[in-house]
Write a protein that holds these residues in place. Sequence first.
Motif: not given
Lengths: 491, 273
Positions: B168-177
């Motif tokens: 939904c938010h188009l965040y990266p799969v490997d978002f570091r936080f």
Amino acid sequence: MWRRQRGRFRPVGCGVEELRRFRREREFALRKARRDQQLVSKRLLRADPPKEAERVVSILGEAEIQQFLRLAQRGTEEKEREKALASLRQGLQHPETQQAFIRLETSMRTLVGLLTSNQALLQLEAARCLHELSHSDQPVVAEACLPATSYLLTYLSSHSPDFTELCLYTLGNLIVGSEAVRKQLLPQGIVPALAVCIQSPHVAVQEALGYALSQLLQAKEAPEKIIPAVLASTLPQHLLQLLQPGPKLNPGVAVEFAWCLHYIICSQVNNALLITLGALSTLGPLLLDLAGAVERTEDAGLELLACPVLRCLSNLLTEAAAEVVGGQIQPGDERVLAALFILLRFFLHKQPSLLPEGLWLLNNLTANSPSFCTSLLSLDLIEPLLQLLPVSNVVSVLVLTVLCNVAEKGPAYCQQLWPGPLLPSVLATLAASDTEVVGQSLELLQLLFLYQPEAAQAFLQQSGLEVLDRHKEEAQLQDRVFALRATALHG
Amino acid sequence: MQLPPALGARLAKGPGAAEPLPVERDPVAGKAPFRFAARRVRFPREHEFFEDGDVQRHLYLQDVLTQVAEAPERPRVREFPCQVAGCQQVFHVLEAYEHHYHTQHANVCSVCKRTFPSSHLLDSHLLEWHDTLFLTLAERQDMYQCLVGGCEEKFRTSRDRKEHMVACHLYPVDFRFDRPKKSKGPSMPGVLAPMSAEALGEHSQQLEGDAMEVCCTGHVTPPPAPEGQSCTPPGLPGQRAYSHSNYRLVSMAGPPKPASGATPPLDGICAPS
């Protein structure tokens, strides 16, 4: 207030004449861009000390970029790693380096890794590299930065104001550079992130946020896709708060947010909401404040702020909700007129191209307001208004329109318009060659003769008929010329 | 343009409107062929009326216009060290120090020493990793809140939340936080993420000193007592909003040092100090 270094557009070591020519060229390019609906400008922050900027920076090839990235990522000495990134950053000033960078498959990934490391100075340098990339003209470069956007947004809530500022300018540049970037940033939550970040007490952050937001609001899809979300957030309230006049008002910040407000208002999405939130109660006093600054000759750069304020006020006044507004500026408040004329005189000297915008507000104030029309007369503002007639055709038409606003209210008003300097001035505009100027002059004279018949007599005595007859062949004017002729001669 | 001398004074005086003169319109006015009608005018976004002002605005953005005032150059001072005990960073410029402090010593989880870019993310971390009540509740209801500001969605597991953020938010799969927890503590269903090839591959690209990979205790119980007050480092302007939570206090003893080059330990495994 203006903290950033001069951008790369400004050549160093230029004489005054060259600078003028340079500016004319930029202006010409911007006008063309606007007509093509592609008005795009970015901000570039360069924190380099001046002497470093003067050193010739060479273009980097793919191999060198990879080398610097590797060093930054895996170097043993911290200083070495920072230096490597700094070298990359300098190279990225060149479009060729930017292109080489984005051609490399893992370069952005590595840069994002450096951006999110907990090595503060590396992080800063990585952010600066991104910032250089954000300044590219090529949408493809902006799109190459897509993997970084979620982190840029996350860092908006960082407590480090310099870093936040840099992220904001980078975001602002990326936003204007590519629709694909905007399409990603909206679901990623840029509006809520900005709504939190705008509460920062740091002036530099506020100004940077205003810039980024103004770029977002200027997007062509903004009225449908962006402005509704902004209006639904707490951004408008904070925005208006930052425009409150007074000693705490920061001009650089105010300029950005005034433009944000203008883009929202002229998109006509929900101006009634803005009025409910107190937009008029903020903008009215702000206008007075600006005029006060002009009076105190603290007016450097003031036209940058005056322009969007005038536009916002003028557009808001057309809203039905504006009729019932109370607050500090009561309907018909004479101070508004005084302020506006002080600004008009300021524009005449500093920025004549803004005169039409000021006169537009004057029209919207006087059109439906007997009170303002009366004030225009009682404050002796007719004569100053007439002094603007020779400036340009556009200005002439607007001045004549305002005078018509006054005259159309009836005999009590026309009796104050003549005798006086009005008739000779209108005779002069009647002699003009521009059809619209002449047309508006005819409208004004018709009203004047109707409500103040003695003026018609004076007109005839001052050879008005001869001037009138010059236009009897003109298709757009004929009917009115003959009708006016008849009125003047026969009453 | 000559303005009446009293105008400035009028501006300075209080509000006031003129008593309007009587309005008396003749129906003949504005009748054909004349067409004047007093009306307010609005201009839409792209109208050419705005061209001049827009061009000025953009000249300003491009820094072509004369600047109003230039801020003085930032002074460079003699080298000074970070004030946090055990930290050996030195700086020449105050802003760099400030950024270092915020990156490395603020928003630190005193349990596992991870640093976070914002107090919001630290809050989430504390709740989800070190709060037994949270974990108990999470067995029965959706507790994992979406990390995107303004989104109220909650999820049963952190993996579900991650899927939502990606979809939904188009965040990266490997978002570091939003790294999954791989602790040796009591295992929570759905929290442990498999060590995929991608994660391993990416891990080898990670930098030493990456905040999220600094060692953690793996314990889920809260620390016994607050370790000491943290306040703004000396020399920095105030403006901090520390919460009263015990967990948020920065430990002044043994803060994370920038690692010297060894690859960081895998999540959850750490030598006891």
